[in-house]
Design a protein around this motif. Structure first.
Motif, PDB file in Angstrom:
ATOM      1  N   UNK A   1       6.471   1.672   8.222  1.00 31.18           N
ATOM      2  CA  UNK A   1       6.930   0.655   7.274  1.00 31.18           C
ATOM      3  C   UNK A   1       6.931   1.189   5.866  1.00 31.18           C
ATOM      4  N   UNK A   2       5.940   2.001   5.515  1.00 26.69           N
ATOM      5  CA  UNK A   2       5.892   2.578   4.178  1.00 26.69           C
ATOM      6  C   UNK A   2       6.977   3.637   3.991  1.00 26.69           C
ATOM      7  N   UNK A   3       7.346   4.345   5.064  1.00 29.99           N
ATOM      8  CA  UNK A   3       8.428   5.322   4.964  1.00 29.99           C
ATOM      9  C   UNK A   3       9.750   4.644   4.651  1.00 29.99           C
ATOM     10  N   UNK A   4       9.929   3.444   5.201  1.00 27.80           N
ATOM     11  CA  UNK A   4      11.171   2.708   5.000  1.00 27.80           C
ATOM     12  C   UNK A   4      11.274   2.113   3.617  1.00 27.80           C
ATOM     13  N   UNK A   5      10.105   1.876   2.950  1.00 28.09           N
ATOM     14  CA  UNK A   5      10.142   1.218   1.650  1.00 28.09           C
ATOM     15  C   UNK A   5       9.868   2.162   0.491  1.00 28.09           C
ATOM     16  N   UNK A   6       9.425   3.404   0.783  1.00 30.83           N
ATOM     17  CA  UNK A   6       9.079   4.330  -0.302  1.00 30.83           C
ATOM     18  C   UNK A   6      10.284   5.124  -0.763  1.00 30.83           C
TER      19      UNK A   6
ATOM     20  N   UNK B   1       0.838  -1.193   0.000  1.00 27.31           N
ATOM     21  CA  UNK B   1       0.000   0.000   0.000  1.00 27.31           C
ATOM     22  C   UNK B   1       0.879   1.250   0.000  1.00 27.31           C
ATOM     23  N   UNK B   2       0.640   2.140  -0.947  1.00 32.86           N
ATOM     24  CA  UNK B   2       1.454   3.355  -1.067  1.00 32.86           C
ATOM     25  C   UNK B   2       0.794   4.504  -0.314  1.00 32.86           C
ATOM     26  N   UNK B   3       1.582   5.165   0.540  1.00 35.24           N
ATOM     27  CA  UNK B   3       1.093   6.308   1.305  1.00 35.24           C
ATOM     28  C   UNK B   3       1.932   7.521   0.934  1.00 35.24           C
TER      29      UNK B   3
ATOM     30  N   UNK C   1      -6.649  -0.325   5.542  1.00 38.79           N
ATOM     31  CA  UNK C   1      -5.481  -1.153   5.224  1.00 38.79           C
ATOM     32  C   UNK C   1      -4.694  -1.484   6.491  1.00 38.79           C
ATOM     33  N   UNK C   2      -4.522  -0.522   7.379  1.00 43.88           N
ATOM     34  CA  UNK C   2      -3.815  -0.785   8.627  1.00 43.88           C
ATOM     35  C   UNK C   2      -4.520  -1.851   9.451  1.00 43.88           C
ATOM     36  N   UNK C   3      -5.843  -1.776   9.470  1.00 42.88           N
ATOM     37  CA  UNK C   3      -6.636  -2.747  10.227  1.00 42.88           C
ATOM     38  C   UNK C   3      -6.546  -4.141   9.595  1.00 42.88           C
ATOM     39  N   UNK C   4      -6.602  -4.202   8.265  1.00 44.89           N
ATOM     40  CA  UNK C   4      -6.475  -5.491   7.586  1.00 44.89           C
ATOM     41  C   UNK C   4      -5.085  -6.073   7.789  1.00 44.89           C
ATOM     42  N   UNK C   5      -4.087  -5.231   7.715  1.00 50.55           N
ATOM     43  CA  UNK C   5      -2.689  -5.629   7.909  1.00 50.55           C
ATOM     44  C   UNK C   5      -2.505  -6.257   9.284  1.00 50.55           C
ATOM     45  N   UNK C   6      -3.069  -5.598  10.301  1.00 53.72           N
ATOM     46  CA  UNK C   6      -2.937  -6.098  11.666  1.00 53.72           C
ATOM     47  C   UNK C   6      -3.781  -7.340  11.912  1.00 53.72           C
ATOM     48  N   UNK C   7      -4.902  -7.441  11.193  1.00 54.06           N
ATOM     49  CA  UNK C   7      -5.842  -8.529  11.451  1.00 54.06           C
ATOM     50  C   UNK C   7      -5.570  -9.817  10.697  1.00 54.06           C
TER      51      UNK C   7
ATOM     52  N   UNK D   1      -5.327   4.011  -7.991  1.00 55.19           N
ATOM     53  CA  UNK D   1      -3.970   3.754  -8.490  1.00 55.19           C
ATOM     54  C   UNK D   1      -2.915   4.430  -7.628  1.00 55.19           C
ATOM     55  N   UNK D   2      -3.241   5.578  -7.065  1.00 52.76           N
ATOM     56  CA  UNK D   2      -2.256   6.311  -6.272  1.00 52.76           C
ATOM     57  C   UNK D   2      -1.850   5.542  -5.015  1.00 52.76           C
ATOM     58  N   UNK D   3      -2.664   4.553  -4.634  1.00 49.98           N
ATOM     59  CA  UNK D   3      -2.353   3.746  -3.452  1.00 49.98           C
ATOM     60  C   UNK D   3      -1.668   2.423  -3.808  1.00 49.98           C
ATOM     61  N   UNK D   4      -1.386   2.218  -5.080  1.00 49.75           N
ATOM     62  CA  UNK D   4      -0.738   0.983  -5.502  1.00 49.75           C
ATOM     63  C   UNK D   4      -1.680  -0.052  -6.063  1.00 49.75           C
ATOM     64  N   UNK D   5      -2.939   0.307  -6.298  1.00 51.99           N
ATOM     65  CA  UNK D   5      -3.902  -0.648  -6.847  1.00 51.99           C
ATOM     66  C   UNK D   5      -3.442  -1.128  -8.218  1.00 51.99           C
ATOM     67  N   UNK D   6      -3.684  -2.396  -8.501  1.00 54.10           N
ATOM     68  CA  UNK D   6      -3.304  -2.969  -9.786  1.00 54.10           C
ATOM     69  C   UNK D   6      -4.338  -4.016 -10.195  1.00 54.10           C
ATOM     70  N   UNK D   7      -4.251  -4.435 -11.446  1.00 55.88           N
ATOM     71  CA  UNK D   7      -5.163  -5.447 -11.972  1.00 55.88           C
ATOM     72  C   UNK D   7      -4.466  -6.797 -12.062  1.00 55.88           C
ATOM     73  N   UNK D   8      -5.230  -7.850 -11.793  1.00 54.21           N
ATOM     74  CA  UNK D   8      -4.753  -9.211 -12.013  1.00 54.21           C
ATOM     75  C   UNK D   8      -5.805  -9.931 -12.844  1.00 54.21           C
ATOM     76  N   UNK D   9      -5.375 -10.864 -13.659  1.00 56.73           N
ATOM     77  CA  UNK D   9      -6.331 -11.600 -14.474  1.00 56.73           C
ATOM     78  C   UNK D   9      -7.161 -12.537 -13.595  1.00 56.73           C
TER      79      UNK D   9
END
Length: 233
Positions: free
Chosen positions: A228-233, A61-63, A165-171, A186-194
């Motif tokens: 976590x997003x700060x460390x990976x962005x 998830x992109x923040x 997303x934080x709640x789902x991540x923790x749960x 899309x700005x949050x990292x959403x993508x399509x899968x077949x």
């Protein structure tokens, strides 16, 4: 998780909404299809099985920096499952940008029943005593199916999604299904899968135990997600 357009999926039959029970709706989600109506005034529904499915990777998830700043300002109060019907009605309300919605009276009835069963949840954004934004969706195993969101003030829907997303991540959730991709998502990292890949992801998520923790204060989870997003962005 946004208003749906025509021609975006395969239609699997059309029926009157009063023929559908909540238990059957859960079975539909479990095989990868979901219902919608043509408009608020159309009593019928059809099931959709898109060739490509929109997902938001929970671990990816992109923040943005601006959203981090708003989140850490704590200008909004976030609650879950305290005003589910109000969130549903907010999502159904037409706006200048969205003159019609797909949430009709029977969709409303069904998802309220799912909420009573513990399978449908709302994330609510409050400013004082005013509900200014939120979202709702269906939880099944480790999968969460985002249905719709609304915003009455700047950043409210973004904050709702961040807290979701934080709640789902923790749960322990592993799949966040947003059904169709929009520029907003899309700005949050959403993508399509077949479809075939989505079904594999869905089957795996359904086998996993997860907890939405409706009564819990999620700020600690949000802060850890932001870090976590700060460390990976």
């Amino acid at each position: 998780m946004q208003p749906r357009g025509n021609g975006c999926g395969i239609l699997r039959g059309r029926t009157e909404m009063n023929e559908l029970q909540p238990e059957l709706l859960l079975k539909a989600y479990a095989i990868g299809v979901f219902p919608m109506a043509e408009s608020r005034d159309d009593p019928r529904l059809f099931f959709v099985d898109p060739d490509k499915r929109g997902i938001i990777p929970i671990d990816g998830f992109h923040v943005s920096k601006s959203l981090r700043k708003v989140a850490r300002s704590r200008i909004f109060k976030i609650r879950c499952d305290t005003a589910f019907e109000a969130v549903l009605d907010g999502c159904a309300q037409p706006t200048a940008e969205r003159p019609d919605t797909w949430i009709n009276s029977e969709i409303r009835r069904l998802y309220i029943e799912l909420a009573k069963m513990g399978h449908c949840h709302s994330v609510e954004v409050w400013s004082g005593k005013d509900l200014v934004g939120g979202l709702y969706g269906v939880a099944l195993g480790g999968a969460f199916f985002g249905e719709s969101m609304f915003s009455r003030t700047t950043n409210a829907s973004k904050i709702a999604l961040l807290h979701l997303v934080a709640r789902l991540w923790a749960g322990g959730f592993t799949l966040l299904d947003c059904q169709f991709i929009t520029d907003h998502l899309r700005q949050f990292g959403a993508r399509e899968v077949i479809r075939e890949i989505y079904r594999v992801m869905l089957a795996d998520a359904l086998r996993r135990p997860a907890n939405f923790y409706s009564d819990a204060d999620d700020w600690g989870w949000v802060e850890r997600l932001l870090q976590s997003r700060s460390q990976t962005s």
